[in-house]
Write an enzyme that holds these catalytic residues in place. Structure first.
Site, PDB file in Angstrom:
ATOM      1  N   GLU A 197      21.975   8.980  68.310  1.00 40.52           N
ATOM      2  CA  GLU A 197      21.744   7.606  68.555  1.00 40.52           C
ATOM      3  C   GLU A 197      20.140   7.603  68.371  1.00 40.52           C
ATOM      4  O   GLU A 197      19.389   7.911  69.440  1.00 40.52           O
ATOM      5  CB  GLU A 197      21.927   7.099  69.762  1.00 40.52           C
ATOM      6  CG  GLU A 197      23.653   7.018  70.028  1.00 40.52           C
ATOM      7  CD  GLU A 197      24.317   6.117  69.376  1.00 40.52           C
ATOM      8  OE1 GLU A 197      23.546   5.313  68.516  1.00 40.52           O
ATOM      9  OE2 GLU A 197      25.525   6.054  69.364  1.00 40.52           O
TER      10      GLU A 197
ATOM     11  N   CYS B 113      15.549   0.798  71.538  1.00 37.81           N
ATOM     12  CA  CYS B 113      15.971   1.344  69.901  1.00 37.81           C
ATOM     13  C   CYS B 113      16.078  -0.058  69.215  1.00 37.81           C
ATOM     14  O   CYS B 113      16.211  -0.115  67.942  1.00 37.81           O
ATOM     15  CB  CYS B 113      17.037   2.285  69.851  1.00 37.81           C
ATOM     16  SG  CYS B 113      18.182   2.024  71.073  1.00 37.81           S
TER      17      CYS B 113
END
Ligand code: NAP
Length: 455
Positions: free
Chosen positions: A228, A262
């Site tokens: 990720e 993110c």
């Protein structure tokens, strides 16, 4: 600085931690391995009780846990407490749903019976970032533990107290020692751990270079990874959108966690016809944000997590301006106070060859772009190495379909901000990584999907 708590609101080193030794790593890996052999036989009902107990502890200790997060990485205390509560949510979600997710699945073949059985892999390494220091860990740990895997955590070096808190919560909840262990180690130790035959797979949330490094080490050992990584998510606003609602959500989507998420909206792609209105609203709303001590309840924006993040963000802003970008708001390090503060910032007129166009900006900086129509909006949204999430605002259903179909990202949110939810898979494409977390897909990443065929 090695492994330490440094308060980003003051720059003060609060506590330094000694990394564990090679011998201690060996003892912990051995414990993880032996624990796995017993733990995989423990009933789902028992695992579920322990995970629910962890959820209770997270809720009970939300204030204390929130304060540790805020102290170590600077997120506003309100958000930190909310994070502890969200961890409880993911624990309960997997405690309630794992039995269904792990059920045998029958298949009709030439056998008298054939089916799929889902089994744990063993010891899984989690390399985690500081930005959501509890959430990132629990969204890995909850499905892994319910599946019968055991976890070892290498957390970011600036959040050691968070790392130890997670281990303590799971131990207090009842999980046997060895089910989840924190390793206080630097990044340079990760490769030797992934090389260890007792470690079966790894997940990393963090930057591209860290992901590439872990994945190549794991690749050499033929071990599965989930990555990720970064993102530069578009936030597209088209003519038919509710502009006020879009601008209000844009503030949270960009500023949550001091802009260090993110899946934060980073590139605002605006249809020409509504761009002036949206820009004026965003400017007004950014100006109203309170920058200050993250421990105070009414603070909207705290410091960035460390000095290098601050310098890097400022460098990206200055270079974008040098190349022709315009600062509408902010755009400089706050120098009249200690700590690593950057103000809400808006950049426009961003040239294609500048960091504002191609980099991830990890802080409270909104990058504004104007487009003539949906085709140009989609082209610009996709003109990035990343593909994590996308938020798109339009009330035209044909436009919604186009955006869902043509945006290159792991998720598309229409008329809402990108967020993670235990019930939905989460993850990216392109250089934002691969694999999924959360939901049934997240649990399946670290399972042996065993085919059983009986004559
Ligand atoms: P980072 O520097 O990559 O650190 C993340 C973790 O990886 C830390 O535990 C770090 O340890 C470790 N690490 C660093 N280099 C490594 C290497 N070569 N090999 C193995 N491990 C290594 O990232 P960050 O600056 O903390 O986090 C910001 C980045 O994470 C941003 O790009 C953000 O978008 C991304 N992120 C992605 C998601 C997502 O779900 N996609 C969520 C949050 C953040 P040390 O601290 O000891 O260096």
């Amino acid at each position: 600085m090695g492994i330490a708590t440094v308060n980003p609101a003051t720059g003060e080193t609060v506590k330094i931690f000694e990394p564990i030794t090679v011998d201690e790593i060996e003892v912990k890996l051995a414990l993880a391995e032996t624990t796995f052999r017993q733990y995989r036989k423990i009933s789902l009902e028992q695992r579920s009780q322990w995970l629910k107990a962890a959820a209770d502890i997270l809720e009970r200790d939300q204030q204390k846990l929130g304060e540790i997060m805020t102290l170590e990485m600077g997120k506003p205390i309100k958000g930190a407490i909310a994070e502890a509560k969200k961890c409880a949510l993911v624990c309960r979600y997997y405690a309630d749903n794992a039995a269904e997710f792990l059920k045998d699945v029958e298949a009709q073949t030439d056998a008298s019976r054939s089916f799929i059985r889902y089994q744990p892999l063993g010891v899984i390494l989690a390399v985690m970032p500081w930005n959501f220091p509890l959430w990132q860990v629990f969204r890995f740990a909850a499905p892994a533990l319910m599946a019968g895997n055991v976890g070892i955590l290498k957390h970011a070096s600036n959040v050691p107290q968070c790392a130890l808190a997670v281990e303590a919560i799971l131990a207090e909840a009842g999980f046997p020692a060895g089910c989840f262990q924190t390793f206080l180690i630097g990044a340079s130790e990760v490769e030797s751990i992934i090389n260890d035959p007792r470690v079966k797979a790894a997940t990393l949330t963090g930057s591209e270079p860290a992901g590439a490094s872990l994945a190549s080490a794991a690749g050499k050992q033929i071990k599965k990874t989930v990555l990720e990584l970064g993102g530069s998510d578009p936030f597209i606003v088209l003519e038919s959108a509710d502009i006020e609602a879009a601008a209000t959500t844009a503030v949270t989507a960009r500023m949550l966690n001091n802009g260090q998420s993110c899946i934060a909206a980073k590139r605002f792609i605006l249809a020409e016809s509504i761009a002036d209105e949206f820009q004026a609203l965003l400017l007004e709303k950014f100006k109203a944000l309170k920058v200050g001590d993250p421990m105070e309840e009414d603070t909207d924006i705290g410091p960035l997590a460390n000095a290098s993040m601050l310098l890097e963000l400022n460098q990206q802003v200055q270079e974008t301006v040098t190349k022709g970008g315009t600062i509408l708001l902010g755009g400089h390090i706050i120098s009249d106070r200690p700590g690593y503060f950057y103000p809400p910032t808006i950049l426009t007129d961003i040239p294609v060859d500048s960091p504002g166009y191609y980099d991830e900006f990890f802080g409270p900086v909104a990058l504004l772009f104007r487009v003539k129509d949906i085709d140009q909006a989609i082209e610009l949204a996709n003109d990035t190495i990343f593909g994590l999430g996308a938020s798109a605002w339009t009330n035209d259903s044909a436009e919604q379909d186009r955006l869902i179909e043509d945006i290159e990202a792991g998720c598309v949110f229409i008329n809402g901000m990108v967020k993670s939810d235990p019930r939905l898979p989460f993850g990216g494409i392109k250089r934002s990584g691969y694999g999924r977390e959360l939901s049934i897909e997240g649990m399946q990443e670290f399972l042996n999907v065993k085919t059983v065929w009986i004559k």
